[in-house]
Design an enzyme around this catalytic site. Structure first.
Site, PDB file in Angstrom:
ATOM      1  N   ASP A 175       0.604  -1.201   0.143  1.00  0.00           N
ATOM      2  CA  ASP A 175       0.086   0.023   0.045  1.00  0.00           C
ATOM      3  C   ASP A 175       0.771   1.522  -0.155  1.00  0.00           C
ATOM      4  OD1 ASP A 175      -2.378  -1.300  -0.108  1.00  0.00           O
ATOM      5  OD2 ASP A 175      -1.772  -1.624   2.334  1.00  0.00           O
ATOM      6  N   ASP A 185       1.281   7.670   7.273  1.00  0.00           N
ATOM      7  CA  ASP A 185       1.893   6.809   8.289  1.00  0.00           C
ATOM      8  C   ASP A 185       3.144   6.614   8.677  1.00  0.00           C
ATOM      9  OD1 ASP A 185      -0.741   5.618   7.394  1.00  0.00           O
ATOM     10  OD2 ASP A 185      -0.202   5.572   5.241  1.00  0.00           O
ATOM     11  N   GLU A 202       2.470  -3.070  10.175  1.00  0.00           N
ATOM     12  CA  GLU A 202       1.995  -3.109   8.799  1.00  0.00           C
ATOM     13  C   GLU A 202       3.321  -2.356   8.390  1.00  0.00           C
ATOM     14  OE1 GLU A 202      -1.234  -2.164   6.015  1.00  0.00           O
ATOM     15  OE2 GLU A 202      -1.440  -0.998   7.559  1.00  0.00           O
ATOM     16  N   GLU A 203       4.152  -0.846   8.755  1.00  0.00           N
ATOM     17  CA  GLU A 203       4.351  -0.225   7.595  1.00  0.00           C
ATOM     18  C   GLU A 203       5.882  -0.911   7.568  1.00  0.00           C
ATOM     19  OE1 GLU A 203       3.375   2.029   6.105  1.00  0.00           O
ATOM     20  OE2 GLU A 203       0.863   1.601   7.569  1.00  0.00           O
ATOM     21  N   LEU A 262      -1.980   3.735  12.082  1.00  0.00           N
ATOM     22  CA  LEU A 262      -2.856   3.984  11.653  1.00  0.00           C
ATOM     23  C   LEU A 262      -3.395   3.481  10.849  1.00  0.00           C
ATOM     24  CD1 LEU A 262      -3.720   7.427  12.110  1.00  0.00           C
ATOM     25  CD2 LEU A 262      -1.876   7.881   9.934  1.00  0.00           C
ATOM     26  N   ASP A 263      -4.239   2.833  10.822  1.00  0.00           N
ATOM     27  CA  ASP A 263      -5.764   1.935  10.204  1.00  0.00           C
ATOM     28  C   ASP A 263      -6.660   3.460   9.538  1.00  0.00           C
ATOM     29  OD1 ASP A 263      -7.646  -0.241   9.579  1.00  0.00           O
ATOM     30  OD2 ASP A 263      -8.600   1.117  10.528  1.00  0.00           O
ATOM     31  N   GLU A 268      -5.021  -6.435  12.359  1.00  0.00           N
ATOM     32  CA  GLU A 268      -6.246  -6.173  11.870  1.00  0.00           C
ATOM     33  C   GLU A 268      -7.622  -7.365  12.572  1.00  0.00           C
ATOM     34  OE1 GLU A 268      -6.395  -2.982   8.477  1.00  0.00           O
ATOM     35  OE2 GLU A 268      -5.877  -5.643   7.968  1.00  0.00           O
TER      36      GLU A 268
END
Length: 340
Positions: A64, A70, A93-94, A116-117, A273
């Site tokens: 993404d 982010d 996630e990053e 930061l969803d 998540e």
């Protein structure tokens, strides 16, 4: 009791965690998470003024596009957790690889998080949030990836923080109640505002939440279930998981992000998540299912991640509405749990 509008006995986050757990390390961990959420909330609030909108020019671990916020939120969370002295493994996630904390700062916890969803919505000022799950290191040795690649049954704490009209931290400990803490800007502390949060009795408001733009890729039972919801239910879909799950938790209804032909393993990440949100929903009296996934209907908390960024499908909500989805699978000859 409040005195002249001033709370003289605030039920703060640290006080609650110590009372519930008697674990000083867990208090330190939750304080570190709370501090990172305060920092992120401030950055989100000042995003326009500080020119934090737009892309950072990179992509994250799952391909993404990264927004400037982010990157900043990720650094904030990593620094707060890394230097708390109670964490050994961090998964974001990053970041493509796990972060192994140096021995001098290492502790017993392993934390997976999406800093930061919903950040794709940040430039148009839509609600965003932070999601996290906490595991405890298995054994006395140095922490590693195997300590976090475990099912939801091993999660010590799961939670999220919503950045919107209020900054609200929602979490639960294993086999415990779901609680909500709002950030009181007058004292700079998270203060308890809701206890024993449960999905409304009877299923609550009739709301279905899904990205119907993906419907051409769905299997027949999901298509039929959503078609059946239409007309009787209202459609509400923000596109930030924190916002959609928070509404489902408080108002009722169902949230659907299924596996499909385009994404046969689902779209949402399992560790930071699917699993944490499933733990919250289940301990609030709801159901957290994968729907049809890898040939059968599964419980999200039973999944064992095989990679730190693996994905899973999600069907979450009260039993009233999840049962309606299961009924459509049953019509196709697929065995489902009976929630009635």
């Amino acid at each position: 009791m409040p005195s002249d509008g001033i709370e003289v006995n605030p039920q703060t986050l640290s006080r609650y965690v110590m009372t519930q757990s008697k674990d000083a390390d867990l208090v330190i961990l939750m304080d570190a998470i709370a501090t990172s959420c305060k920092l992120i909330a401030t950055a989100v609030k000042r995003a326009g003024i500080a020119k934090l909108y737009g892309l950072a020019g990179e992509v994250n671990s799952t391909g993404d596009d990264q927004k400037k916020l982010d990157v900043m939120s990720n650094e904030m969370m990593i620094n707060c957790l890394k230097y708390s002295g109670v964490c050994s493994v961090l998964v974001s996630e990053e970041d493509e690889d796990p972060i192994i904390v140096e021995d001098d700062n290492a502790g017993k916890f392993c934390v997976a998080f999406d800093p930061l969803d919903g950040s794709s919505n940040i430039d148009c000022n839509v609600s965003v949030g932070t999601i996290f799950s906490v595991y405890e290191k298995d054994g006395e040795g140095k922490g590693g990836i195997d300590d976090i690649l475990r099912s939801g049954e091993h999660v010590v704490c799961a939670g999220y923080c919503a950045y919107s009209s209020a900054v609200e931290l929602v979490f639960t400990f294993r086999n415990s109640e779901v609680v909500c803490f709002c950030l009181d800007p007058t004292i700079g502390e998270f203060v308890r505002t809701r206890s024993k949060v449960m999905i409304p009795e009877g299923g609550g408001k009739k709301i279905y939440s899904c990205n119907e733009g993906n419907s051409v890729h769905w299997d027949v039972p999901i298509k039929d279930a959503v078609d059946n919801f239409k007309g009787e239910y209202a459609a509400r879909y923000v596109g930030s998981m924190v916002a959609d799950i928070h509404r489902t938790l408080l108002y009722g209804g169902i949230y659907i992000y299924p596996a499909d032909k385009k994404n046969p393993k689902g779209k949402l990440r399992c560790l930071y998540e699917g699993i944490p949100m499933a733990m919250i929903i289940e301990q609030a009296g709801g159901v957290a299912s994968t729907g049809m996934f890898e040939g059968k209907i599964q419980r999200v908390l039973d999944l064992v991640p095989d990679d730190i960024h693996c994905k899973c499908p999600i069907i979450m909500g009260g039993s009233r509405d999840v049962q309606r989805v299961y009924d459509e699978y049953t019509k196709q000859g697929i065995k489902c749990p009976d929630l009635k």
